[in-house]
Enzyme design. Structure first.
Site, PDB file in Angstrom:
ATOM      1  N   GLU A 195      39.002  49.811  33.625  1.00 54.09           N
ATOM      2  CA  GLU A 195      38.040  49.228  33.087  1.00 54.09           C
ATOM      3  C   GLU A 195      36.783  50.304  33.422  1.00 54.09           C
ATOM      4  O   GLU A 195      35.488  49.070  34.279  1.00 54.09           O
ATOM      5  CB  GLU A 195      37.932  48.107  33.246  1.00 54.09           C
ATOM      6  CG  GLU A 195      39.149  47.613  32.316  1.00 54.09           C
ATOM      7  CD  GLU A 195      39.119  45.571  32.787  1.00 54.09           C
ATOM      8  OE1 GLU A 195      38.497  45.267  33.207  1.00 54.09           O
ATOM      9  OE2 GLU A 195      40.501  45.105  32.702  1.00 54.09           O
ATOM     10  N   GLU A 210      49.745  46.854  30.028  1.00 54.60           N
ATOM     11  CA  GLU A 210      49.624  44.819  30.159  1.00 54.60           C
ATOM     12  C   GLU A 210      50.480  44.689  28.897  1.00 54.60           C
ATOM     13  O   GLU A 210      49.053  43.890  28.577  1.00 54.60           O
ATOM     14  CB  GLU A 210      48.378  44.744  30.718  1.00 54.60           C
ATOM     15  CG  GLU A 210      47.817  45.128  31.850  1.00 54.60           C
ATOM     16  CD  GLU A 210      46.527  45.548  32.263  1.00 54.60           C
ATOM     17  OE1 GLU A 210      46.356  44.384  32.397  1.00 54.60           O
ATOM     18  OE2 GLU A 210      45.931  46.031  33.686  1.00 54.60           O
TER      19      GLU A 210
HETATM   20  O1  G3I Z   1      45.252  31.814  43.730  1.00 58.65           O
HETATM   21  C1  G3I Z   1      44.145  31.092  43.558  1.00 58.65           C
HETATM   22  C2  G3I Z   1      44.184  30.054  43.677  1.00 58.65           C
HETATM   23  O2  G3I Z   1      44.717  30.128  44.778  1.00 58.65           O
HETATM   24  C3  G3I Z   1      43.287  29.100  43.230  1.00 58.65           C
HETATM   25  O3  G3I Z   1      43.574  27.005  43.532  1.00 58.65           O
HETATM   26  C4  G3I Z   1      43.151  29.097  41.557  1.00 58.65           C
HETATM   27  C5  G3I Z   1      41.981  28.588  41.154  1.00 58.65           C
HETATM   28  O4  G3I Z   1      41.476  28.687  39.545  1.00 58.65           O
HETATM   29  O5  G3I Z   1      42.832  30.416  41.312  1.00 58.65           O
HETATM   30  C6  G3I Z   1      44.044  31.278  41.819  1.00 58.65           C
HETATM   31  O6  G3I Z   1      43.661  32.739  41.580  1.00 58.65           O
HETATM   32  C7  G3I Z   1      43.548  32.645  40.406  1.00 58.65           C
HETATM   33  C8  G3I Z   1      44.472  34.084  40.376  1.00 58.65           C
HETATM   34  O7  G3I Z   1      44.026  35.042  39.056  1.00 58.65           O
HETATM   35  C9  G3I Z   1      46.446  34.416  40.096  1.00 58.65           C
HETATM   36  O8  G3I Z   1      46.687  33.347  39.225  1.00 58.65           O
HETATM   37  C10 G3I Z   1      42.308  33.481  39.896  1.00 58.65           C
HETATM   38  O9  G3I Z   1      41.525  32.117  39.473  1.00 58.65           O
HETATM   39  C11 G3I Z   1      42.606  34.235  38.210  1.00 58.65           C
HETATM   40  O10 G3I Z   1      40.789  34.232  37.881  1.00 58.65           O
HETATM   41  C12 G3I Z   1      43.250  35.326  38.593  1.00 58.65           C
HETATM   42  O11 G3I Z   1      43.189  36.088  37.149  1.00 58.65           O
HETATM   43  C13 G3I Z   1      43.938  37.372  37.286  1.00 58.65           C
HETATM   44  C14 G3I Z   1      42.750  38.186  36.614  1.00 58.65           C
HETATM   45  O12 G3I Z   1      43.213  39.606  36.351  1.00 58.65           O
HETATM   46  C15 G3I Z   1      41.642  38.198  37.391  1.00 58.65           C
HETATM   47  O13 G3I Z   1      40.597  39.057  36.930  1.00 58.65           O
HETATM   48  C16 G3I Z   1      44.835  37.321  36.386  1.00 58.65           C
HETATM   49  O14 G3I Z   1      46.091  35.690  37.091  1.00 58.65           O
HETATM   50  C17 G3I Z   1      45.869  38.438  35.878  1.00 58.65           C
HETATM   51  O15 G3I Z   1      46.902  38.407  35.051  1.00 58.65           O
HETATM   52  C18 G3I Z   1      44.739  39.489  35.760  1.00 58.65           C
HETATM   53  O16 G3I Z   1      45.392  40.460  35.254  1.00 58.65           O
HETATM   54  C19 G3I Z   1      44.623  41.132  34.588  1.00 58.65           C
HETATM   55  C20 G3I Z   1      44.719  42.780  35.375  1.00 58.65           C
HETATM   56  O17 G3I Z   1      44.826  42.554  36.855  1.00 58.65           O
HETATM   57  C21 G3I Z   1      43.433  44.062  34.926  1.00 58.65           C
HETATM   58  N1  G3I Z   1      43.488  44.015  32.803  1.00 58.65           N
HETATM   59  C22 G3I Z   1      43.074  42.457  32.629  1.00 58.65           C
HETATM   60  C23 G3I Z   1      44.263  41.659  33.442  1.00 58.65           C
HETATM   61  C24 G3I Z   1      44.042  40.391  32.238  1.00 58.65           C
HETATM   62  O18 G3I Z   1      42.697  40.012  32.905  1.00 58.65           O
END
Ligand code: G3I
Length: 386
Positions: free
Chosen positions: A169, A275
């Site tokens: 990105e 993705e």
């Molecule tokens: O693991 C913690 C948990 O302990 C906590 O209680 C909870 C509270 O919000 O958060 C959890 O972490 C989250 C994590 O995903 C695991 O579920 C984060 O808040 C959340 O921000 C994170 O989001 C991820 C996101 O990237 C972050 O940028 C998504 O799962 C993931 O699917 C997403 O993937 C990205 C690719 O890497 C890059 N391209 C875009 C794609 C979608 O955004």
């Protein structure tokens, strides 16, 4: 963290080593025995075995194999894996002198055990970056830490991780460089050159990918072309463009996606859909007059924004199915240019799209349902080859 992810994000767009030649298993039903028609036991990886790798992004409980239902499904259906979160800088290298490799190690063991193509995600990304890196303002210091990070992470998995999302990105929607920490401290896009050079040096056999969303957009396409041409003109290895493919039932158009596949492939790199998912839910920015906001908390629990909480309507189901059919028809048409198609998750219940952009919704973006069963759309996608 989604600060820079703009309103168009939901329309986001996105055989090497072990092009897994999984043997096709033959099962013969009673009625088929009578007709003497052997059938192939269906699975995505078997079905598209001669076309492209079929991957899934794995969450931590899948990697650790505590989610046994998902593990069974992953082993049966996919021949490529990507870690959804566990190799991002903030996870794997949270402090300057502290690396956390436990889950990444387990991930690589998982892939090897199931004879899969293993993707590393992601080396440089402005999002989910460790806070200590965000503090660095000096170019030499940042170069040093990028070098150390790539040497350590790629080095640890040399020969085990088959392809890397080297930079994620780096572009704005108009194709101009995103003013990330990396861009701002370097003063230009040369951090991409550094990252790709380092990755190649550490593991010359690994496939190196530039990965981004909305890469179907003609204006953003120009940015990708600039990046790839620049790297190539300097003799720096880049093997593929990763089109993330977070799409919706409405768009982007097949034509825009196709034009990007062709344009990237003409640069002499492979195209990967890294993705893939398809949302059917309304998004706040689509509401009349709604402004693009950082947070959509006020829509949490709002049934208008979560219309399929108790199940999809027939109409919505048909739309998703048709959309996936159109997408896979396109992929098959360009199978010579496409080396991998990875879904961003395994089952609907585990998709990030249940919590973004509004938390706690019920979305249906993948091919397997909340009970780990293949959906009708799964069979329709398989049938495109039969
Ligand atoms: O693991 C913690 C948990 O302990 C906590 O209680 C909870 C509270 O919000 O958060 C959890 O972490 C989250 C994590 O995903 C695991 O579920 C984060 O808040 C959340 O921000 C994170 O989001 C991820 C996101 O990237 C972050 O940028 C998504 O799962 C993931 O699917 C997403 O993937 C990205 C690719 O890497 C890059 N391209 C875009 C794609 C979608 O955004």
């Amino acid at each position: 963290m989604f600060k820079k992810i703009t309103f168009s994000f939901i329309l986001i767009s996105t055989c090497f080593l072990a092009c897994n030649s999984s043997k096709k298993e033959t099962v013969v039903s009673e009625s088929d025995t009578k007709k003497n028609i052997p059938q192939t036991k269906p699975s995505l990886k078997n079905n598209f075995n001669n076309d492209f790798l079929i991957g899934a992004a794995l969450n931590t409980s899948q990697i650790k194999e505590t989610d046994t239902n998902a593990v069974t499904l992953i082993a049966k259906e996919f021949n490529s894996i990507t870690p959804e979160n566990d190799m991002k800088w903030e996870q794997i290298h949270p402090k300057e002198n502290e690396y956390f490799f436990d889950v990444a190690d387990a991930y690589v063991v998982f892939g090897k055990k199931h004879n899969m193509h293993i993707v590393g995600h992601t080396l440089l990304w402005h999002s989910q970056l460790a806070p200590w890196v965000n503090e660095i303002k000096d170019k030499k210091k940042l170069e040093h830490h990028i070098e150390k990070h790539i040497n350590t992470v790629v080095g640890r998995y040399k020969g085990k991780i088959h392809s890397w999302d080297v930079v994620n990105e780096a572009l704005n929607e108009d194709g101009s460089p995103r003013e990330s920490l990396f861009y701002n401290v370097f003063g230009n896009e040369s951090y991409l050159e550094l990252a790709f050079r380092l990755a190649e040096k550490v593991d010359p056999e690994a496939q190196l990918i530039y990965n981004d969303y909305n890469l179907w957009k003609p204006e953003k396409r120009k940015g990708v072309i600039r990046i790839v041409e620049n790297l190539k003109s300097k003799g720096i290895k880049i093997d593929a463009v990763g089109m993330q493919a977070h799409w919706s039932v409405e768009g982007p158009s097949i034509e825009d996606i196709e034009n990007s596949i062709i344009a990237y492939s003409e640069l002499g790199v492979k195209v990967m859909f890294t993705e893939l998912d398809v949302t059917a839910l309304p998004n706040p920015w689509e509401l009349n007059g709604a402004a693009v906001e950082q947070s959509y908390e006020r829509y949490e629990g709002d049934l208008k924004m979560d219309p399929y909480r108790n199940g999809l309507t027939d109409e919505a189901k048909e739309k998703i199915t048709k959309r996936y059919e159109d997408i896979f028809k396109l992929f098959l048409k360009h199978r010579d240019k496409i080396s991998r198609v990875t879904f961003w998750g395994v089952t609907d219940g585990q998709s990030w799209l249940n919590n973004w952009p509004i938390k706690g919704r019920t979305n249906y973006p993948l091919l397997f349902d909340r009970a780990f069963q293949p959906k009708e759309v799964y069979h329709n996608v398989l049938a495109l080859k039969q």
